[in-house]
Design a protein around this motif. Structure first.
Motif, PDB file in Angstrom:
ATOM      1  N   LYS A   1       0.824  -1.202   0.000  1.00 63.47           N
ATOM      2  CA  LYS A   1       0.000   0.000   0.000  1.00 63.47           C
ATOM      3  C   LYS A   1       0.860   1.255   0.000  1.00 63.47           C
ATOM      4  N   ALA A   2       1.961   1.222   0.768  1.00 62.81           N
ATOM      5  CA  ALA A   2       2.849   2.384   0.810  1.00 62.81           C
ATOM      6  C   ALA A   2       3.481   2.639  -0.548  1.00 62.81           C
ATOM      7  N   ILE A   3       3.858   1.557  -1.242  1.00 60.46           N
ATOM      8  CA  ILE A   3       4.445   1.696  -2.574  1.00 60.46           C
ATOM      9  C   ILE A   3       3.416   2.259  -3.550  1.00 60.46           C
ATOM     10  N   GLN A   4       2.181   1.768  -3.475  1.00 58.86           N
ATOM     11  CA  GLN A   4       1.130   2.269  -4.352  1.00 58.86           C
ATOM     12  C   GLN A   4       0.881   3.751  -4.112  1.00 58.86           C
ATOM     13  N   GLN A   5       0.874   4.151  -2.840  1.00 57.04           N
ATOM     14  CA  GLN A   5       0.667   5.551  -2.514  1.00 57.04           C
ATOM     15  C   GLN A   5       1.809   6.399  -3.036  1.00 57.04           C
ATOM     16  N   GLN A   6       3.036   5.860  -2.930  1.00 62.50           N
ATOM     17  CA  GLN A   6       4.191   6.609  -3.424  1.00 62.50           C
ATOM     18  C   GLN A   6       4.116   6.787  -4.938  1.00 62.50           C
ATOM     19  N   ILE A   7       3.658   5.765  -5.649  1.00 60.82           N
ATOM     20  CA  ILE A   7       3.511   5.875  -7.104  1.00 60.82           C
ATOM     21  C   ILE A   7       2.496   6.956  -7.457  1.00 60.82           C
ATOM     22  N   ASN A   8       1.374   6.960  -6.733  1.00 62.93           N
ATOM     23  CA  ASN A   8       0.359   7.984  -6.989  1.00 62.93           C
ATOM     24  C   ASN A   8       0.897   9.383  -6.717  1.00 62.93           C
ATOM     25  N   ASP A   9       1.647   9.508  -5.590  1.00 64.60           N
ATOM     26  CA  ASP A   9       2.214  10.816  -5.250  1.00 64.60           C
ATOM     27  C   ASP A   9       3.228  11.253  -6.289  1.00 64.60           C
ATOM     28  N   ARG A  10       4.070  10.333  -6.745  1.00 60.91           N
ATOM     29  CA  ARG A  10       5.090  10.692  -7.719  1.00 60.91           C
ATOM     30  C   ARG A  10       4.463  11.078  -9.052  1.00 60.91           C
ATOM     31  N   MET A  11       3.347  10.445  -9.410  1.00 62.55           N
ATOM     32  CA  MET A  11       2.665  10.814 -10.660  1.00 62.55           C
ATOM     33  C   MET A  11       2.197  12.258 -10.598  1.00 62.55           C
ATOM     34  N   GLU A  12       1.674  12.631  -9.429  1.00 62.91           N
ATOM     35  CA  GLU A  12       1.215  14.008  -9.254  1.00 62.91           C
ATOM     36  C   GLU A  12       2.381  14.977  -9.199  1.00 62.91           C
ATOM     37  N   ASN A  13       3.448  14.575  -8.486  1.00 62.55           N
ATOM     38  CA  ASN A  13       4.556  15.498  -8.275  1.00 62.55           C
ATOM     39  C   ASN A  13       5.500  15.583  -9.471  1.00 62.55           C
ATOM     40  N   SER A  14       5.400  14.617 -10.411  1.00 60.89           N
ATOM     41  CA  SER A  14       6.250  14.701 -11.597  1.00 60.89           C
ATOM     42  C   SER A  14       5.909  15.930 -12.428  1.00 60.89           C
ATOM     43  N   THR A  15       4.628  16.329 -12.405  1.00 58.93           N
ATOM     44  CA  THR A  15       4.247  17.546 -13.110  1.00 58.93           C
ATOM     45  C   THR A  15       4.541  18.775 -12.258  1.00 58.93           C
ATOM     46  N   ARG A  16       4.387  18.665 -10.922  1.00 58.18           N
ATOM     47  CA  ARG A  16       4.681  19.791 -10.039  1.00 58.18           C
ATOM     48  C   ARG A  16       6.153  20.161 -10.088  1.00 58.18           C
ATOM     49  N   ALA A  17       7.002  19.188 -10.383  1.00 60.25           N
ATOM     50  CA  ALA A  17       8.439  19.450 -10.373  1.00 60.25           C
ATOM     51  C   ALA A  17       8.821  20.530 -11.370  1.00 60.25           C
ATOM     52  N   MET A  18       8.055  20.693 -12.463  1.00 60.02           N
ATOM     53  CA  MET A  18       8.399  21.653 -13.504  1.00 60.02           C
ATOM     54  C   MET A  18       7.565  22.924 -13.431  1.00 60.02           C
ATOM     55  N   GLU A  19       6.741  23.057 -12.411  1.00 60.35           N
ATOM     56  CA  GLU A  19       5.908  24.251 -12.298  1.00 60.35           C
ATOM     57  C   GLU A  19       6.741  25.514 -12.121  1.00 60.35           C
ATOM     58  N   LEU A  20       7.949  25.372 -11.611  1.00 60.42           N
ATOM     59  CA  LEU A  20       8.794  26.530 -11.346  1.00 60.42           C
ATOM     60  C   LEU A  20       9.553  27.000 -12.582  1.00 60.42           C
ATOM     61  N   PHE A  21       9.434  26.276 -13.675  1.00 60.60           N
ATOM     62  CA  PHE A  21      10.211  26.600 -14.867  1.00 60.60           C
ATOM     63  C   PHE A  21       9.306  27.178 -15.951  1.00 60.60           C
ATOM     64  N   PRO A  22       9.852  28.032 -16.813  1.00 64.67           N
ATOM     65  CA  PRO A  22       9.019  28.739 -17.796  1.00 64.67           C
ATOM     66  C   PRO A  22       8.450  27.807 -18.862  1.00 64.67           C
ATOM     67  N   ARG A  23       7.459  28.320 -19.565  1.00 57.51           N
ATOM     68  CA  ARG A  23       6.815  27.530 -20.619  1.00 57.51           C
ATOM     69  C   ARG A  23       7.782  27.192 -21.744  1.00 57.51           C
ATOM     70  N   VAL A  24       8.764  28.035 -21.971  1.00 55.06           N
ATOM     71  CA  VAL A  24       9.711  27.769 -23.050  1.00 55.06           C
ATOM     72  C   VAL A  24      10.520  26.506 -22.765  1.00 55.06           C
ATOM     73  N   VAL A  25      10.658  26.143 -21.494  1.00 56.08           N
ATOM     74  CA  VAL A  25      11.339  24.897 -21.118  1.00 56.08           C
ATOM     75  C   VAL A  25      10.363  23.729 -21.184  1.00 56.08           C
ATOM     76  N   GLN A  26       9.179  23.905 -20.610  1.00 59.29           N
ATOM     77  CA  GLN A  26       8.213  22.815 -20.559  1.00 59.29           C
ATOM     78  C   GLN A  26       7.684  22.432 -21.932  1.00 59.29           C
ATOM     79  N   ASP A  27       7.530  23.418 -22.819  1.00 59.56           N
ATOM     80  CA  ASP A  27       6.933  23.168 -24.131  1.00 59.56           C
ATOM     81  C   ASP A  27       7.973  23.116 -25.244  1.00 59.56           C
TER      82      ASP A  27
END
Length: 693
Positions: free
Chosen positions: A261-287
């Motif tokens: 269950k802990a591993i499953q929760q970590q996978i769910n959290d990482r899926m969400e945070n993989s997009t949050r990781a790039m929120e601090l960078f400009p669109r020219v980097v993300q796109d």
């Protein structure tokens, strides 16, 4: 005869135990489990390589359904691996028991009856334990019924045996090297398990690897139960909440279920945070264009260069929008040292890699709720193309230049003498009389204003150009942003390549607006002095600014009132529509001071925003920038007449709200003198842009 009978009885019991053991082995290795038991400790260690710290799935925005299915498959994989781990540890114990039984059965002479009975009792207890843990109670009772021959009531005479001494065998140099190499290739949980078995807190705490291997050899007889428990703890400590699960309950089935269950929760959290990781960078980097993005093989080039002396990665490269990130911990003293070491390795191992990609050491949002952000290596293309098309930028620049020229002419519109002379010249030109009109007098007033604005902005851009050349930074040609209340709002430059660190970014950002602001301030003082010295005939033709506009700047309005009105508020306390005649250079200086002050506002990717990012870091700059934006917006709501702030915030929202592209080193901050200079400049900006009450 008695001794011989006892031996034969014991051997018969051992045969029963061996038969039972074989049945138990077949039961534990039935095909439904999907794998065969390892035959040796070395093979088991090799098998354990699949039980590694959870590797994060690559994030993809192309198909959320496929991503969800991959996540479910990964969760099932971890659950199966946990079950395999449990069974593997049981099989190892069975292997050890089998070896002991075979040795017991093959012994020709036992030394003493007491030793025989003690050894036999131990074997019986181990068989019973394995049976009861491996099957249900009913089936266990049936299997153990065949152990009745183990219960021997025959009395035996104790026979003294000669003491035996255990011989310590030292490892050869070749064996030691092989052992160290093998241990280094093991997964992190296995390393930590062996470290604890040898008496260390964890693998990272080991200083002398040879001493560690020797300690392992000394403790080679550690029980399977102990190793199983240590492995569970090492495996769980890399999972949020996993360590608490192991400590909380000693039930093995509960632990496996809890870890799954802990591993499953970590996978769910990482899926969400993989997009949050790039929120601090400009669109020219993300796109960025997919054709220039790094691939997994390119990210692995960096991953293979990392080790426990440079950067301790906690996961494999994870794909994000714009590239890959590798989370972990810097093992060097500074970020600069880390990047230098990796660059040296890259130059030797893959010199062509840096022709297309770059490695940055940055801060990103953390997965854990215990901290706000964490360090990570970011792999991106080494060039960033501006998002706005060149044609569109060219059209905007042309419109802004034209509106600037019109704005400067409009400063004469409230002067009746000027408008009358221009009307006469227009009528003469319309009549067709060649040479009947002369506008030299008007050009002599208009050109100084245009030159003042152009000189300040030209030196502003020259400051950027010099710093970009000295720091090796490539930038786009400036795009002139329009404004309704000013000749223009700003000259916007985009960075195409990353600065080396925050110091280079700060110097690039600081040099331009501070130079332009200084020139504008000097021009304002000089122009006000000229205003008081012009003769009456020229004074009648001077351009003017309304009091309401001048009071939009606390500093600028105070200076005008001080030098022209004596500082008693005679000028600035008049009706907002009242025109104040000023020398063209003074007007150019006043307008330039406001324009360059806007460039220093610490929000987004303005020059002031770049300085804020260099001083505070990407995460805290976002917070500070949001606070400044809110303050400016609230201030604009209480401004009367000319609303410079609201116009600036409107244009900013479309053009400069993103932060700057990543520097190669975003961990090391700028020195204190630069931070102080930034703070002083922001105080000056507040004085210039806040309206005079």
């Amino acid at each position: 005869m008695t001794k011989y009978t006892t031996i034969q009885s014991t051997r018969g019991s051992a045969m029963v135990a061996a038969t039972l053991f074989l049945s138990l082995t077949m039961m534990c290795t039935r095909p439904t489990m999907g794998f065969a038991p390892p035959n040796s400790f070395a093979k088991q260690q090799k098998y354990h390589k699949v039980i590694q710290t959870p590797t994060i799935l690559k994030s993809s925005n192309d198909n959320s359904g496929d991503e969800a299915r991959r996540l479910k498959e990964k969760a099932d994989q971890y659950r199966n691996e946990a079950e395999k781990l449990r069974l593997t540890l049981g099989l190892k114990r069975i292997e050890e028991l089998k070896d002991d039984i075979q040795k017991f059965m093959s012994t020709e002479e036992f030394g003493s009856t007491e030793q025989e009975q003690k050894k036999f009792t131990e074997l019986k207890a181990r068989v019973e334990e394995l049976v009861r843990k491996s099957v249900g109670d009913a089936e266990a009772e049936q299997l153990l019924a065949g152990l009745s021959s183990f219960s021997s009531n025959n009395s035996v005479m104790p026979v003294q045996s000669s003491p035996s001494s255990e011989v310590s065998v030292a490892l050869t140099e070749e064996e030691m090297k092989s052992a160290i190499s093998f241990v280094g290739s093991l997964p992190i949980p296995v390393k930590d398990t062996l470290a604890k078995a040898a008496g260390y807190p964890n693998y990272d705490s080991i200083i002398n690897l040879e001493e560690f291997v020797n300690n392992l050899y000394v403790n080679k007889d550690a029980s399977t139960e102990k190793l199983r428990r240590l492995y569970f703890q090492a495996f769980a400590k890399n999972i949020p909440g996993g360590a608490d699960i192991v400590v909380k309950d000693s039930n093995e089935e509960y632990e496996i279920e809890g870890l799954s269950k802990a591993i499953q929760q970590q996978i769910n959290d990482r899926m969400e945070n993989s997009t949050r990781a790039m929120e601090l960078f400009p669109r020219v980097v993300q796109d960025a264009d997919e054709a220039i993005l790094p691939r997994e093989i390119d990210a692995n080039v960096i991953f293979q260069l990392l080790d426990r002396t440079t950067f301790m990665a906690v996961e494999k490269p994870m794909q994000v929008e714009g590239g890959y990130i590798i989370r972990g911990k810097n093992k060097r003293k500074t970020a600069t040292q880390l990047l230098e070491v990796i660059d040296e390795k890259l130059a030797k191992e893959s010199p062509q890699w840096q022709e297309s990609f770059q490695l940055s050491f940055v801060e990103i949002y953390a997965d854990s709720s215990e901290q706000l952000f964490e360090d990570a290596l970011l792999i991106t293309p080494n060039k960033f193309a501006p998002m706005a098309p060149k044609l569109f930028a060219g059209v905007i620049t042309a419109i802004s230049l034209f509106s600037s020229f019109v704005y400067c002419i409009d400063t004469f519109s409230e002067n009746e003498a000027v408008m009358q002379k221009l009307k006469e010249a227009s009528e003469q030109a319309t009549s067709g009389i060649v040479g009947a009109y002369d506008l030299t007098w008007f050009n002599e007033l208009l050109v100084p204003m245009l030159v003042t604005l152009g000189l300040a902005q030209g030196l502003h851009e020259a400051g950027h150009l010099v710093m970009s050349w000295s720091k090796g930074i490539k930038m786009t040609p400036p795009t002139i942003l329009p404004s309704q209340a000013l000749p223009y709002l700003s000259f916007q430059n985009r960075l195409k390549t990353s600065p080396k660190d925050y110091t280079d970014l700060y110097d690039f950002a600081f040099a331009g607006p501070v130079t332009g602001l200084t020139v504008s301030f000097i021009a304002l003082l000089f122009g006000l002095q000229l205003t008081t010295e012009v003769d009456q005939s020229v004074a009648q033709l001077l351009p003017s600014l309304p009091v309401g506009f001048i009071t939009q700047s606390t500093l600028g309005g105070t200076i005008v009132d001080l030098l022209l009105g004596g500082g008693d508020g005679i000028l600035i306390n008049q009706d907002p529509s009242t025109q104040i005649p000023l020398h063209p250079i003074a007007i150019g200086g006043f307008l330039g001071m406001i324009i360059h002050a806007f460039d220093l506002v610490p929000i987004g990717s303005t020059d002031g925003g770049r300085m804020s990012q260099a001083v505070l870091g990407r995460v805290w700059h976002l917070t500070f920038s949001s606070l400044v934006f809110t303050v400016l917006f609230l201030t604009s709501l209480f401004s009367d007449g000319f609303n410079l702030l609201l116009g600036f915030l409107f244009i900013y929202s479309f053009t400069q709200r993103d932060m700057e592209i990543p520097c190669k080193n975003e961990i090391d901050r700028v020195e204190l003198p630069r931070a102080v200079a930034a703070f002083v400049s922001w105080v000056l900006v507040a004085l210039i842009l806040c309206p005079l009450s």
